[in-house]
Structures are given as structure tokens and as C-alpha cells.
Design a protein around this motif. Structure first.
Motif, short mmCIF file in Angstrom:
data_model
loop_
_atom_site.label_atom_id
_atom_site.label_comp_id
_atom_site.label_asym_id
_atom_site.label_seq_id
_atom_site.Cartn_x
_atom_site.Cartn_y
_atom_site.Cartn_z
N TYR A 203 32.18 87.41 49.29
CA TYR A 203 30.73 87.53 49.13
C TYR A 203 30.06 86.30 49.71
CZ TYR A 203 26.34 88.98 46.95
OH TYR A 203 25.05 89.41 46.74
N GLU A 204 29.01 86.49 50.52
CA GLU A 204 28.29 85.37 51.12
C GLU A 204 27.21 84.87 50.16
OE1 GLU A 204 26.67 86.64 54.82
OE2 GLU A 204 28.61 87.14 55.69
N SER A 205 27.08 83.55 50.08
CA SER A 205 26.04 82.96 49.24
C SER A 205 25.51 81.69 49.91
CB SER A 205 26.56 82.65 47.84
OG SER A 205 27.51 81.60 47.89
N ALA A 206 24.42 81.18 49.38
CA ALA A 206 23.81 79.96 49.91
C ALA A 206 23.48 79.02 48.75
CB ALA A 206 22.54 80.30 50.67
N SER A 207 23.56 77.72 49.04
CA SER A 207 23.27 76.71 48.03
C SER A 207 22.86 75.42 48.72
CB SER A 207 24.49 76.45 47.15
OG SER A 207 24.22 75.42 46.21
N ARG A 208 22.07 74.60 48.04
CA ARG A 208 21.80 73.24 48.54
C ARG A 208 22.91 72.27 48.14
NH1 ARG A 208 16.73 74.57 46.25
NH2 ARG A 208 15.20 75.17 47.81
N LYS A 209 23.78 72.68 47.24
CA LYS A 209 24.82 71.79 46.71
C LYS A 209 26.01 71.72 47.67
CE LYS A 209 23.57 72.88 41.93
NZ LYS A 209 22.51 73.87 42.27
N GLY A 210 26.68 70.57 47.65
CA GLY A 210 27.94 70.43 48.36
C GLY A 210 29.01 71.26 47.69
N ILE A 211 30.14 71.43 48.38
CA ILE A 211 31.14 72.38 47.91
C ILE A 211 31.71 72.01 46.54
CG2 ILE A 211 33.04 71.25 49.19
CD1 ILE A 211 34.12 74.18 49.63
N ASP A 212 31.95 70.73 46.28
CA ASP A 212 32.53 70.35 44.98
C ASP A 212 31.55 70.64 43.84
OD1 ASP A 212 34.85 69.54 46.22
OD2 ASP A 212 34.26 67.43 46.31
N ALA A 213 30.28 70.29 44.05
CA ALA A 213 29.28 70.53 43.01
C ALA A 213 29.04 72.03 42.82
CB ALA A 213 27.97 69.83 43.38
N TYR A 214 29.05 72.78 43.92
CA TYR A 214 28.84 74.22 43.82
C TYR A 214 29.99 74.89 43.08
CZ TYR A 214 27.60 78.96 45.34
OH TYR A 214 27.26 80.29 45.39
N ARG A 215 31.23 74.52 43.43
CA ARG A 215 32.38 75.10 42.75
C ARG A 215 32.33 74.78 41.25
NH1 ARG A 215 37.50 76.35 44.81
NH2 ARG A 215 37.07 75.11 46.68
N ALA A 216 32.01 73.53 40.90
CA ALA A 216 31.94 73.14 39.49
C ALA A 216 30.87 73.95 38.76
CB ALA A 216 31.66 71.65 39.38
N GLU A 217 29.76 74.20 39.44
CA GLU A 217 28.69 74.98 38.83
C GLU A 217 29.14 76.43 38.59
OE1 GLU A 217 25.22 76.54 41.11
OE2 GLU A 217 24.14 75.10 39.86
#
Length: 204
Positions: A36-50
């Protein structure tokens, strides 16, 4: 809630920049893989943790605020802002990103001053701000962005000081004129503004 749900297997970043694109890889209940494609302003580590925190049921912090401001004479403070993804002006409430370490009140007051020249009413203290109980998600099919909607009592204090790339025109709308405005408006409108204005309209 169902317990047999997709399990996050991997997060891959496929583009960088202020907004980053990710591929989320899930293992479906039947064992198949789903991307699934998604978008975020967060870097990968912060996004994964979220994402992992969401799975544990933890409440997300606000990435941004949306300010439903009301003046002492009962008018709503809105803006017309040129929105580049739309190539058009858009009707919205003042809004902006929360800076690292910034509390909600400071963010609201800063964004008001920058975008509109208004500020939280100093005579009301903490009572000038009434946030909703939690931040909500902007577009759950696209991004993890969270926006905390706050109701605020505001007053004019100075001229607006937007960034050079921000084309913003603040305007006031009397609450009794909201139904007419919604019926006659032809400018694109943000969903949050539309829903809040509809709520005001249906009270009258």
C-alpha cells in the motif's frame, strides 16, 4: 474490533523530500502479501515507530493545528489561501504545523499571528482556547498527518506576517451569514472548514 487483521511486515521509503512516499508491506490474514502506498513528512524510523504505536492503540500527537477563531463580536475568522496542490485559492480556517517541542497554545497563537494578525485574547487567559479532545487524521487513505482542531477566542493585534510563499487573505464571517456563504461559495473549501461551517449553519 476484528482481531484477524493485516500485519505490518515492512516499510520501504521510495522517495524523499519534505513529503516522503512509502510502500507499506502487509501480511494479509490469508498469508498473502499486500503493498500500500502512503505519504508522510516523517523519516522512516519515526514513521515506522508511529505505525507500530497505532497498532498498540496509542494516541497520536498532533502534527498540525486548525484554528476555529471567533472574534469578540461573534464573527468567525477564516482565510482564503492559495493552495499549490489545487492551483487555486481555498477557503479554510487558519492552520499550521506544530514545531518540535511546541505546546498547543503557543502553536495556535503563533499561527494566528503569522497568517492573520490575530492572536488569542489575552484577557481570557487559558479560557481563550478550547481544543477538541484529540487530534484527528487528515486523510486516512493517504497519510498519517494528524490535525488538532481548536476553538479559540481571538482579537486583532497586528498585521499578518506570512511566509513569502504563503498567499493568505484573512476574512471575517458573521455566524448568521454562514448558511448563505455555504450556499453561494464557489471557491474550493477544505473539508474541516466545510464541516465546521455546516455545524454552525445547522445551529441557526
Amino acid at each position: 474490533m476484528p482481531t484477524d487483521i493485516p500485519q505490518l511486515a515492512d516499510v520501504r521509503q521510495v522517495s524523499d523530500g519534505w513529503i516522503k512516499k512509502y510502500i507499506l508491506v502487509y501480511t494479509m490474514p490469508d498469508g498473502s502479501a499486500y503493498e500500500y502506498e502512503s505519504a508522510s513528512r516523517k523519516g522512516i524510523d519515526a514513521y515506522r515507530a508511529e505505525l507500530e504505536a497505532h497498532a498498540r492503540g496509542e494516541r497520536a500527537a498532533a502534527d498540525a493545528v486548525c484554528i476555529v477563531g471567533q472574534t469578540p463580536d461573534g464573527k468567525l475568522l477564516l482565510i482564503r489561501e492559495f493552495r499549490y496542490p489545487l492551483n487555486s485559492w481555498c477557503i479554510a480556517f487558519p492552520a499550521g504545523l506544530v514545531d518540535d517541542g511546541e505546546d498547543l497554545t503557543a502553536c495556535v497563537d503563533r499561527e494566528l499571528r503569522e497568517e492573520t494578525g490575530y492572536a488569542l485574547r489575552a484577557d481570557l487567559g487559558a479560557a481563550a482556547l478550547e481544543p477538541l479532545p484529540q487530534a484527528g487524521f487528515s486523510s486516512t487513505g493517504l497519510t498519517d498527518e494528524t490535525v488538532h482542531v481548536v476553538f479559540a477566542q481571538v482579537e486583532k493585534v497586528a498585521d499578518a506576517q506570512p511566509e513569502p510563499s504563503e498567499l493568505i487573505e484573512p476574512f471575517l464571517l458573521a455566524i448568521e451569514d454562514v448558511p448563505r456563504f455555504l450556499a453561494e461559495n464557489t471557491t474550493p473549501i477544505g473539508t474541516r472548514a466545510q464541516l465546521v461551517l455546516e455545524a454552525f449553519a445547522r445551529r441557526h
